[in-house]
Design an enzyme around this catalytic site. Structure first.
Site, PDB file in Angstrom:
ATOM      1  N   SER A 233       0.817  -1.208   0.000  1.00 15.42           N
ATOM      2  CA  SER A 233       0.000   0.000   0.000  1.00 15.42           C
ATOM      3  C   SER A 233       0.852   1.259   0.000  1.00 15.42           C
ATOM      4  O   SER A 233       1.987   1.278   0.493  1.00 15.42           O
ATOM      5  CB  SER A 233      -0.919   0.008   1.220  1.00 15.42           C
ATOM      6  OG  SER A 233      -0.192   0.305   2.393  1.00 15.42           O
ATOM      7  N   GLU A 252       6.893  -0.429  -4.837  1.00 11.15           N
ATOM      8  CA  GLU A 252       5.843  -0.599  -5.844  1.00 11.15           C
ATOM      9  C   GLU A 252       4.531  -0.540  -5.081  1.00 11.15           C
ATOM     10  O   GLU A 252       4.179  -1.484  -4.374  1.00 11.15           O
ATOM     11  CB  GLU A 252       6.039  -1.927  -6.584  1.00 11.15           C
ATOM     12  CG  GLU A 252       5.300  -1.977  -7.909  1.00 11.15           C
ATOM     13  CD  GLU A 252       3.829  -2.281  -7.738  1.00 11.15           C
ATOM     14  OE1 GLU A 252       3.024  -1.314  -7.683  1.00 11.15           O
ATOM     15  OE2 GLU A 252       3.471  -3.457  -7.646  1.00 11.15           O
ATOM     16  N   CYS A 287      -2.566  -4.146  -8.739  1.00 15.25           N
ATOM     17  CA  CYS A 287      -2.333  -2.708  -8.797  1.00 15.25           C
ATOM     18  C   CYS A 287      -2.465  -2.162 -10.208  1.00 15.25           C
ATOM     19  O   CYS A 287      -2.554  -0.940 -10.381  1.00 15.25           O
ATOM     20  CB  CYS A 287      -0.963  -2.368  -8.212  1.00 15.25           C
ATOM     21  SG  CYS A 287       0.354  -3.430  -8.772  1.00 15.25           S
TER      22      CYS A 287
END
Length: 481
Positions: A233, A252, A287
């Protein structure tokens, strides 16, 4: 759904199997049945792993390329041999449909193959320096050297391949790696630890430690781990950057990926099929899953119908069914959060084109929304669930502006056949990658992958990760040697 309960998986401390003092079960997200067990690493085991990584740093950096490459090739071969049972393990602990789990195993095989190849060709550059008079008679040899032990922290949504993206490049670059898998999905990472234990790598080079998230900070702050590579997150990633500014950090951190469909794009069926599928694959828990869809006004009504029809047709349910494309989310709590965000959007005036029904445990209907307010969380934040938001935009320029109107910037997809539009999107979109003629969910495991803004810093992709795990050093020599 019946599940075969696996033996208690050992943790891996400096390449050796051990068990912690406290065991815990791993449950299937689809029906909450226990599918396996392992144990939390004790404080002593964590200390032993970090100390061993520190002690193995010099030996690991000096390993000949062929030794690193053969270890990586061994894991590639073993994963390939055990592809189906490994895919079943991924499905059992993450709820990922078996069809997508098989894809993940194939990608992990490819990741280790690329790492083996890069280990062999990871070399230096020679530069001439006589371009200026004061450097005549000199040359420069530029090489990269390991930064030292790497702490890898991985999420639940790709429990095998994202672990591979931390471990394989570290080994290829000569860095010991201490891997902390997601507490919900540790079994696939422990399986990789077992395969790596079969190699001739130094014992201290690899550890896989299930550690509760509340204890992860001690690992992050340990000065003996100079590199931190985290996937997760944005909130946690930002905290890592604040806490250890002196470390080399690779983050990331996800996004709210967008696709733009131009009015003159000829294959609307393809665009609709890809958007519907990749807004919902992994139950939206990727994501780069499509979340925001911007459609030029002239194509909006037709594309909205096509996308909605294809979302309705997606097979959901038991993830062990080969026909299933949308499985459960990782937990009932995660599904409840997404359900509440959908409810907030509807209360704010959003229209539900399909889905939106009550969740069943961790399972949530794939949902398509339109007329969503600009400040709704399903539009502004990362949903990380099976939700698509459709919006009409005036023209191509407005579509690019809409994509950029986000604090995230990981990848974007643009459905166009215009080369000038493709080049403009590449130039103007504030993202780490632009995919033309497809969704933002495309990723090849050897390409540079990462984002800008709140989506992170650094790049994954085997060679790019190796660059992040190493430091450039220049040797200046007289050219008469």
């Amino acid at each position: 759904m019946s599940q075969r309960l696996r033996p208690v998986s050992p943790i891996w401390v400096a390449g050796r199997p051990q068990h912690g003092e406290e065991e815990f079960f791993v449950s299937h997200p689809y029906d909450d049945s226990p599918v396996g067990a392992t144990s939390w690493a004790t404080a002593g085991q964590v200390e032993a792993a970090v100390a061993a990584a520190t002690g193995a740093a010099a030996e690991s950096a000096a390993l000949p390329a062929h030794v690193r490459a053969e270890a990586l090739e061994h894991v590639r071969r073993r994963l390939d041999e055990e592809a189906e049972t490994t895919a079943e393990l991924i499905t059992a602990e993450s709820g990922k449909p078996i069809a997508w789990a098989r894809v993940e195993v194939d990608r992990a095989v490819s990741t280790f193959r690329w790492a083996a190849e890069e280990a062999r060709r990871f070399t230096g550059d020679v530069q001439r320096l006589d371009t200026d008079p004061n450097a005549e008679g000199r040359m420069a040899l530029v090489r990269r050297f390991a930064r030292g032990p790497v702490l890898g922290i991985t999420p639940f949504n790709f429990p095998l391949n994202l672990v591979a993206h931390k471990m394989a490049p570290a080994i290829a670059a000569g860095c010991p790696v201490v891997l902390k898998p997601a507490p919900a999905t540790p079994l696939s990472a422990l399986h990789l630890g077992a395969l790596l234990s079969e190699t001739e790598l130094p014992a201290g080079m690899v550890s896989v430690l299930p550690v509760p998230n509340e204890r992860a900070g001690q690992l992050v702050e340990d000065p003996r781990l100079p590199v931190v590579s985290f996937t997760g997150s944005a909130r946690v990633g930002a905290r890592i950057r604040r806490v250890v500014p002196e470390k080399h950090v690779v983050l990331e951190l996800g996004g709210n990926a967008a696709a733009l469909v131009t009015a003159d794009y000829p294959d609307r069926d393809w665009a609709a099929e890809r958007i519907a599928m990749f807004g919902n694959y992994q139950a939206g828990q990727s994501c780069i899953a499509v979340q925001r869809v911007f459609i030029e006004a002239g194509a909006y009504a037709d594309m909205a119908r096509r996308i909605t029809d294809r979302v309705r047709a997606l097979v959901s349910g038991d993830p062990t069914d080969p026909a299933c494309k949308v499985g459960p989310m990782i937990s009932a709590e995660a599904a409840e959060r997404v359900e509440s965000w959908i409810g907030e959007a509807v209360e704010g005036g959003a229209k539900v084109l399909c889905g939106g029904g009550p969740r069943k445990g961790a399972s949530l209907e794939p949902t398509v929304l339109t007329d969503v307010r600009a400040d709704a969380r399903v539009l502004r934040e990362e949903v990380f669930g099976p939700v698509l938001v459709l919006r009409s935009v005036r023209d191509f320029e407005a579509g690019l502006d809409a994509i950029n109107d986000s604090r995230y910037g990981l990848q974007a997809g643009v459905f166009t056949e215009s080369l000038p539009q493709a080049m403009r999107a590449h130039r103007e979109l504030e993202v780490g990658g632009v995919v033309i003629g497809d969704v933002p969910s495309f990723r090849a495991d050897q390409m540079p992958y990462g984002g800008v803004k709140a989506s992170g810093v650094g790049r994954e992709g085997v060679r790019s990760t190796m660059d992040d795990y190493t430091v450039e050093r220049v040797l200046i020599l007289p050219d008469t040697l």
